[in-house]
Design a protein around this motif. Structure first.
Motif, PDB file in Angstrom:
ATOM      1  N   GLN A   1      33.660 -37.094  37.636  1.00 54.41           N
ATOM      2  CA  GLN A   1      33.887 -37.797  36.375  1.00 54.41           C
ATOM      3  C   GLN A   1      34.950 -37.123  35.515  1.00 54.41           C
ATOM      4  O   GLN A   1      35.165 -37.510  34.368  1.00 54.41           O
TER       5      GLN A   1
ATOM      6  N   ASP B   1      42.365 -40.714  27.422  1.00 49.64           N
ATOM      7  CA  ASP B   1      42.748 -42.104  27.160  1.00 49.64           C
ATOM      8  C   ASP B   1      41.750 -43.079  27.774  1.00 49.64           C
ATOM      9  O   ASP B   1      41.404 -44.099  27.167  1.00 49.64           O
TER      10      ASP B   1
ATOM     11  N   ARG C   1      38.546 -42.512  28.310  1.00 54.16           N
ATOM     12  CA  ARG C   1      37.321 -42.463  27.492  1.00 54.16           C
ATOM     13  C   ARG C   1      37.505 -43.304  26.237  1.00 54.16           C
ATOM     14  O   ARG C   1      36.608 -44.014  25.820  1.00 54.16           O
ATOM     15  N   ILE C   2      38.684 -43.215  25.619  1.00 52.86           N
ATOM     16  CA  ILE C   2      38.955 -44.006  24.414  1.00 52.86           C
ATOM     17  C   ILE C   2      38.906 -45.485  24.750  1.00 52.86           C
ATOM     18  O   ILE C   2      38.253 -46.276  24.055  1.00 52.86           O
ATOM     19  N   ASP C   3      39.585 -45.891  25.834  1.00 52.63           N
ATOM     20  CA  ASP C   3      39.593 -47.300  26.238  1.00 52.63           C
ATOM     21  C   ASP C   3      38.199 -47.806  26.548  1.00 52.63           C
ATOM     22  O   ASP C   3      37.811 -48.901  26.140  1.00 52.63           O
ATOM     23  N   ALA C   4      37.415 -47.003  27.274  1.00 51.04           N
ATOM     24  CA  ALA C   4      36.050 -47.411  27.641  1.00 51.04           C
ATOM     25  C   ALA C   4      35.183 -47.576  26.399  1.00 51.04           C
ATOM     26  O   ALA C   4      34.399 -48.527  26.289  1.00 51.04           O
ATOM     27  N   THR C   5      35.344 -46.690  25.441  1.00 50.93           N
ATOM     28  CA  THR C   5      34.573 -46.776  24.201  1.00 50.93           C
ATOM     29  C   THR C   5      34.994 -47.958  23.363  1.00 50.93           C
ATOM     30  O   THR C   5      34.160 -48.690  22.847  1.00 50.93           O
ATOM     31  N   ARG C   6      36.282 -48.171  23.240  1.00 50.66           N
ATOM     32  CA  ARG C   6      36.784 -49.292  22.427  1.00 50.66           C
ATOM     33  C   ARG C   6      36.415 -50.629  23.038  1.00 50.66           C
ATOM     34  O   ARG C   6      36.050 -51.548  22.351  1.00 50.66           O
ATOM     35  N   ASN C   7      36.535 -50.753  24.349  1.00 44.45           N
ATOM     36  CA  ASN C   7      36.224 -52.023  25.023  1.00 44.45           C
ATOM     37  C   ASN C   7      34.729 -52.315  25.014  1.00 44.45           C
ATOM     38  O   ASN C   7      34.314 -53.453  24.903  1.00 44.45           O
ATOM     39  N   ALA C   8      33.904 -51.276  25.124  1.00 43.41           N
ATOM     40  CA  ALA C   8      32.447 -51.469  25.111  1.00 43.41           C
ATOM     41  C   ALA C   8      31.967 -51.830  23.711  1.00 43.41           C
ATOM     42  O   ALA C   8      31.002 -52.564  23.538  1.00 43.41           O
ATOM     43  N   ALA C   9      32.659 -51.338  22.683  1.00 47.43           N
ATOM     44  CA  ALA C   9      32.230 -51.564  21.306  1.00 47.43           C
ATOM     45  C   ALA C   9      32.753 -52.879  20.744  1.00 47.43           C
ATOM     46  O   ALA C   9      32.215 -53.384  19.765  1.00 47.43           O
ATOM     47  N   SER C  10      33.773 -53.469  21.363  1.00 49.79           N
ATOM     48  CA  SER C  10      34.337 -54.694  20.819  1.00 49.79           C
ATOM     49  C   SER C  10      33.464 -55.895  21.160  1.00 49.79           C
ATOM     50  O   SER C  10      32.952 -56.023  22.265  1.00 49.79           O
TER      51      SER C  10
END
Length: 97
Positions: A61, A84, A86-95
Motif C-alpha cells: 500500500q 496525490d 490518497r488526496i484523490d481517493a479522499t476527495r472522490n469518496a467524500a464527494s
C-alpha cells in the motif's frame, strides 16, 4: 588569443544563458523526479510513523524503497504520487454522487 575571442568562454556563456533562460521551474521538475529521500523525510511528508510506513510497504500500500548500499531511500516522485492518490481517493469518496 584575447579574452574576447576565446571560443571556450563564448561556449560557456552561451550554455549559461540557455540554462538561465530555462527558469527554475523546469530545472526543479527534473530534480524532483530523480531525488531520493530518506525515511525521516518520508515520514515528515506523509505524516505517518516509521512502523506504519513499513507495514504499508509489506501490504503493498506504499512504494517500496530502493537500496543504497547499506541504507534505503524512496524516490520522491513515487512518494508524491502516493500522496496525490490518497488526496484523490479522499476527495472522490467524500464527494456526493
Amino acid at each position: 588569443m584575447t579574452e574576447n575571442n576565446n571560443p571556450l568562454r563564448a561556449a560557456c556563456a552561451q550554455t549559461y544563458s540557455a540554462t538561465a533562460n530555462a527558469g527554475p521551474s523546469s530545472m526543479a521538475t527534473d530534480a524532483t523526479q530523480r531525488r531520493i529521500i530518506r525515511l525521516p523525510e518520508v515520514c515528515r511528508l506523509i505524516g505517518l510513523s516509521r512502523s506504519v510506513v513499513y507495514a504499508r510497504i509489506k501490504q503493498k500500500q506504499f512504494p517500496a524503497p530502493i537500496k543504497l548500499g547499506y541504507s534505503s531511500g524512496w524516490i520522491e516522485s513515487e512518494v508524491q504520487a502516493w500522496i496525490d492518490g490518497r488526496i484523490d481517493a479522499t476527495r472522490n469518496a467524500a464527494s456526493p454522487v
